[in-house]
Design an enzyme around this catalytic site. Structure first.
Site, PDB file in Angstrom:
ATOM      1  N   ARG A  91       0.805  -1.208   0.000  1.00  0.00           N
ATOM      2  CA  ARG A  91       0.000   0.000   0.000  1.00  0.00           C
ATOM      3  C   ARG A  91       0.850   1.276   0.000  1.00  0.00           C
ATOM      4  O   ARG A  91       0.665   2.161  -0.817  1.00  0.00           O
ATOM      5  CB  ARG A  91      -0.878  -0.021   1.247  1.00  0.00           C
ATOM      6  CG  ARG A  91      -1.977   0.977   1.308  1.00  0.00           C
ATOM      7  CD  ARG A  91      -2.679   0.767   2.637  1.00  0.00           C
ATOM      8  NE  ARG A  91      -2.365  -0.572   3.121  1.00  0.00           N
ATOM      9  CZ  ARG A  91      -3.171  -1.611   2.973  1.00  0.00           C
ATOM     10  NH1 ARG A  91      -4.328  -1.460   2.439  1.00  0.00           N
ATOM     11  NH2 ARG A  91      -2.801  -2.802   3.400  1.00  0.00           N
ATOM     12  N   THR A  92       1.807   1.346   0.912  1.00  0.00           N
ATOM     13  CA  THR A  92       2.597   2.570   1.034  1.00  0.00           C
ATOM     14  C   THR A  92       3.411   2.821  -0.231  1.00  0.00           C
ATOM     15  O   THR A  92       3.486   3.935  -0.727  1.00  0.00           O
ATOM     16  CB  THR A  92       3.516   2.491   2.264  1.00  0.00           C
ATOM     17  OG1 THR A  92       2.725   2.206   3.405  1.00  0.00           O
ATOM     18  CG2 THR A  92       4.257   3.792   2.475  1.00  0.00           C
ATOM     19  N   LYS A 111      24.310  -7.880  -1.607  1.00  0.00           N
ATOM     20  CA  LYS A 111      25.732  -8.202  -1.732  1.00  0.00           C
ATOM     21  C   LYS A 111      26.550  -7.500  -0.653  1.00  0.00           C
ATOM     22  O   LYS A 111      27.768  -7.472  -0.711  1.00  0.00           O
ATOM     23  CB  LYS A 111      26.240  -7.788  -3.118  1.00  0.00           C
ATOM     24  CG  LYS A 111      25.504  -8.485  -4.245  1.00  0.00           C
ATOM     25  CD  LYS A 111      25.990  -8.002  -5.595  1.00  0.00           C
ATOM     26  CE  LYS A 111      25.115  -8.578  -6.704  1.00  0.00           C
ATOM     27  NZ  LYS A 111      25.325  -7.877  -7.969  1.00  0.00           N
ATOM     28  N   HIS A 144       6.211   6.479  11.152  1.00  0.00           N
ATOM     29  CA  HIS A 144       5.676   6.300   9.804  1.00  0.00           C
ATOM     30  C   HIS A 144       4.895   7.591   9.532  1.00  0.00           C
ATOM     31  O   HIS A 144       3.670   7.619   9.608  1.00  0.00           O
ATOM     32  CB  HIS A 144       4.775   5.058   9.767  1.00  0.00           C
ATOM     33  CG  HIS A 144       4.366   4.632   8.390  1.00  0.00           C
ATOM     34  ND1 HIS A 144       4.532   5.438   7.279  1.00  0.00           N
ATOM     35  CD2 HIS A 144       3.799   3.487   7.950  1.00  0.00           C
ATOM     36  CE1 HIS A 144       4.069   4.778   6.219  1.00  0.00           C
ATOM     37  NE2 HIS A 144       3.631   3.595   6.597  1.00  0.00           N
ATOM     38  N   ARG A 177      11.929   3.112   3.036  1.00  0.00           N
ATOM     39  CA  ARG A 177      11.378   2.282   4.106  1.00  0.00           C
ATOM     40  C   ARG A 177      12.497   1.358   4.553  1.00  0.00           C
ATOM     41  O   ARG A 177      13.165   0.749   3.717  1.00  0.00           O
ATOM     42  CB  ARG A 177      10.188   1.476   3.587  1.00  0.00           C
ATOM     43  CG  ARG A 177      10.024   0.195   4.296  1.00  0.00           C
ATOM     44  CD  ARG A 177       8.697  -0.189   4.873  1.00  0.00           C
ATOM     45  NE  ARG A 177       7.629   0.734   4.960  1.00  0.00           N
ATOM     46  CZ  ARG A 177       6.362   0.324   5.016  1.00  0.00           C
ATOM     47  NH1 ARG A 177       6.065  -0.956   4.909  1.00  0.00           N
ATOM     48  NH2 ARG A 177       5.406   1.204   5.156  1.00  0.00           N
TER      49      ARG A 177
END
Lengths: 181, 319
Positions: free
Chosen positions: B59-60, B87, B137, B109
């Site tokens: 969603r975000t 890596k 958030h 995020r």
């Protein structure tokens, strides 16, 4: 710091007469009200579009569709002037396809606002024709844009600006030439 | 008045009430953009935005991507899996490499608290947090605030209760900051094991029973119960959680007034929230999703235009 020097260009009665004449000219330009849509540019253009629409309605006895356009998001100077704190409402009355849209604004200067308005309107449909109606043409164009209906023309020198005051927002109807800071 | 937001948006803790209101007011006209026949304005034309997602998100990420595209920015999505991150590249190296390709903004995020601020201090591009660890958030809380304001016409004076796993929730933390800065009363309700110690120090009311919270509140923001929590021993079972803390129709019917129901998603129907409540007439859960795009457009627009030197000049002018 000198006090700003205000010269009245149009008082309330002269402004009212100018709007009457502009309403007649808009009507002639659009060949009646059948396809006419008035779109005011935020903020004072919206009030002026409303006035002109009401004048036409009084004469013709029909409802003239009108809308509002905020061109902030279509400006080309976000980088230099920064974001405008509050963006006004954009309200387009129905599909613009086949319509004769008359853009209404208070002052025409560089033409950049009108350029942005043309871009924005194109994203709402394809009007048959778009015309421009301004209360004050102060010259100083930076783009090839000219008005179709003009309330008054003013020569504005360096360090001067034109202030349009409307009853709804400013408490009185007046157009001033302001010089000094 | 400091009109601009500065360079980054990493949390609501650092924002003033005026800055939060500026974002909400700016989001208002952006709602209309998404209703246009051509859902796009050229405000961020030529800007390149990288969505750097080190954690799964649907969603975000989609909401940010819609916001970016509707502002005409060019976007690139980078997920942690399948990238150089796997890596062993560090966060700052990843971001610097992206910057070397001349980007303008990073939406990040990250599972570590503080990752967004850490990155923002080390790169020139604007950084927007899309959630960092258990920290904040911010855009979720902003869309929650906008949704509450739409529904109730105000935020100040309202009683908003966060229900569920407050301990692990960055949504809860950002909501507590945002709501209290705008003058709402904030409550929390959930099992003791899922409440951070000293939560009362943030100025919130603590409810041990969901019935008390329902009686008190105007708005319930029901948090997602992450099912992994059960395996880790925070709750005995999902069924017991629902029996004790579930937001059910029967419980809401006893409330003195109808409560506005919110949920940041994704929902566990029948765990933290009853389906009849989630789909009921007082649920604004899908309005939250709609508002998410508008709020994110507002944040990106304000950050893109609000160059720090201009903000500083504005600050000096105001002083």
């Amino acid at each position: 710091m000198s006090r700003p020097d205000r010269t009245i260009i149009l008082d309330a009665r002269a402004l009212s007469r100018a709007l009457q004449r502009m309403a007649v000219e808009v009507l002639e330009l659009a060949h009646g009200t059948d396809r006419l849509v008035l779109i005011g540019i935020q903020r004072r253009g919206v009030e002026l579009a409303e006035r002109i629409a009401r004048l036409i309605e009084q004469d013709e006895g029909v409802v003239v569709p009108r809308g509002a356009l905020d061109i902030t998001l279509y400006r080309d100077d976000l980088e230099t002037v920064g974001p405008k704190p509050v963006i006004g409402e954009t309200r387009i009355p129905g599909d613009l396809g086949g319509k004769h849209v008359v853009i209404v604004d208070d002052v025409l200067y560089t033409g950049r606002t009108v350029r942005a308005a043309l871009d924005e309107l194109a994203d709402f449909g394809r009007p048959e024709r778009i015309s421009l109606c301004v209360l004050v043409d102060r010259g100083g164009r930076e783009l090839p844009i000219q008005p179709d209906v003009v309330g008054t023309k003013v020569k504005v020198g360096d360090g001067e600006r034109v202030d349009v005051l409307v009853e709804e927002l400013d408490g009185r109807d007046e157009v001033d030439l302001v010089s000094g800071k | 008045m400091t009109a601009a937001l500065g360079k980054d948006l990493v949390g609501l803790e650092r924002l003033s009430p005026d800055q939060i209101r500026l974002i909400l007011d700016t989001a208002e006209p952006f709602k209309e953009v998404s209703e246009r026949p051509i859902k796009k304005v050229p405000a961020l034309r030529g800007k390149t935005i990288v969505n750097l997602f080190f954690e799964a998100s649907t969603r975000t990420r989609i909401s940010f991507e819609f916001a970016e595209k509707r502002l005409s920015a060019d976007t690139v999505n980078v997920a942690a899996s399948g990238s150089a991150v796997q890596k062993g590249e560090t966060l700052v190296d990843t971001a610097r490499n992206l910057e070397a390709m001349r980007i303008d903004m990073v939406v990040i995020r990250h599972p570590s608290s503080g990752a967004a601020a850490f990155l923002g201090d080390r790169i020139r591009s604007n950084v927007v947090s899309a959630g960092d660890g258990k920290h904040e958030h911010p855009t979720q809380a902003l869309l929650d605030l906008l949704t509450i304001r739409d529904k109730h016409g105000k935020i100040a004076g309202l009683k908003v209760c966060l229900v569920g796993d407050v301990l692990h929730s960055r949504v809860a933390r950002s909501n507590i900051w945002g709501l209290s800065k705008l003058g709402a009363e904030v409550g929390v309700c959930g099992p003791d094991t899922l409440m951070p110690r000293g939560i009362e120090e943030l100025g919130v009311c603590r409810f041990r029973r969901i019935e008390e919270a329902i009686e008190w509140a105007d708005v319930l923001n029901v948090l997602r119960l992450q099912l992994e929590r059960m395996e880790m021993g925070f709750i005995p079972s999902v069924r017991e959680y629902y029996r004790v803390f579930g937001v059910t129709l029967e419980r809401l019917e006893k409330a003195p007034r109808p409560l506005t129901i919110m949920h940041p998603g994704p929902m566990n129907r029948g765990v933290e929230i009853d389906s009849r409540v989630a789909d009921g007439p007082h649920s604004v859960i899908l309005d939250q999703v709609t508002n998410g795009v508008a709020v994110r457009m507002a944040v990106l627009y304000l950050l893109a235009g609000g160059r720090p030197e201009l903000a500083d000049a504005a600050k000096r002018g105001a002083e």
